[in-house]
Design an enzyme around this catalytic site. Sequence first.
Site: not given
Length: 277
Positions: A155, A256
């Site tokens: 990520e 998220e």
Amino acid sequence: MGYSNQRFDVNLSILFTELPLLERPAAAAAAGFTAVELWWPWIETPTPEQAELDALKKALDDAGTQLVGLNFYAGALPGPDRGALSIPGEESDRFRANIEVAADFAASVGCKALNALYGNRVEGADPQVQDALALENLVLAARAADRVGAILLVETLNKPESPLYPLVSAPAAIEVIDKVNAATGLGNAKFLLDIYHLSMNGENVSEVIEAYADKTGHVQIADNPGRGAPGTGSLPLEELLDQLGKAGYDGWVGLEYKAADAAASFEWLPAEARAAR
């Protein structure tokens, strides 16, 4: 197109956090969702007791929720840490101790994506040494993920909020992913494309999607500014997700984002679009 065409899951490490961990899957299900994701839930330990793992599996099963994404051990997250795998010494050891535990748990609940946060630069450690250690640990993680039929995610975070994290551009993460795939020959290392982090970095999200949709294994969203639900900021999230879909991405989109009241924060998404399909 639009939101109704996406496959959404709820991140239970940022939403419903007012509830104990084992109650969150049911809360997501009550809001209409059948897919969820988690950061590593036991921030103190990479190797929780089997009873704790079993209890989480039971909570997911009882709620009828499918876990579609799980982080490997990443230190104190939320908190000061941004992963462990590139930090020499104890943290790297903890990451290694976690690899098979996380992979086995993923296998037990049918989770097909494991996210490995790279870890911060640390004072007194040579960045090249950290990167060599990171590659070594990511190779181990990729092999473990492959053993359970899962992908390994890497990520990009954002520099304003994670100033010591080295992967703060899409190309930086892609470079690591390519190295891992070259080392393993498995091809299961993929990009976790987090639209919020890319936007906070000032990257052109549309161009990132165009360049890397084919290497993307998971997507996460929050609006910017504020990291709230879609519609609370100014990002064209619906258009960006449409673009991803047109580029061939048909995977999960993790919610998220931060919300004081998670259940009330889903109004942007029609109830009939919430269940996994």
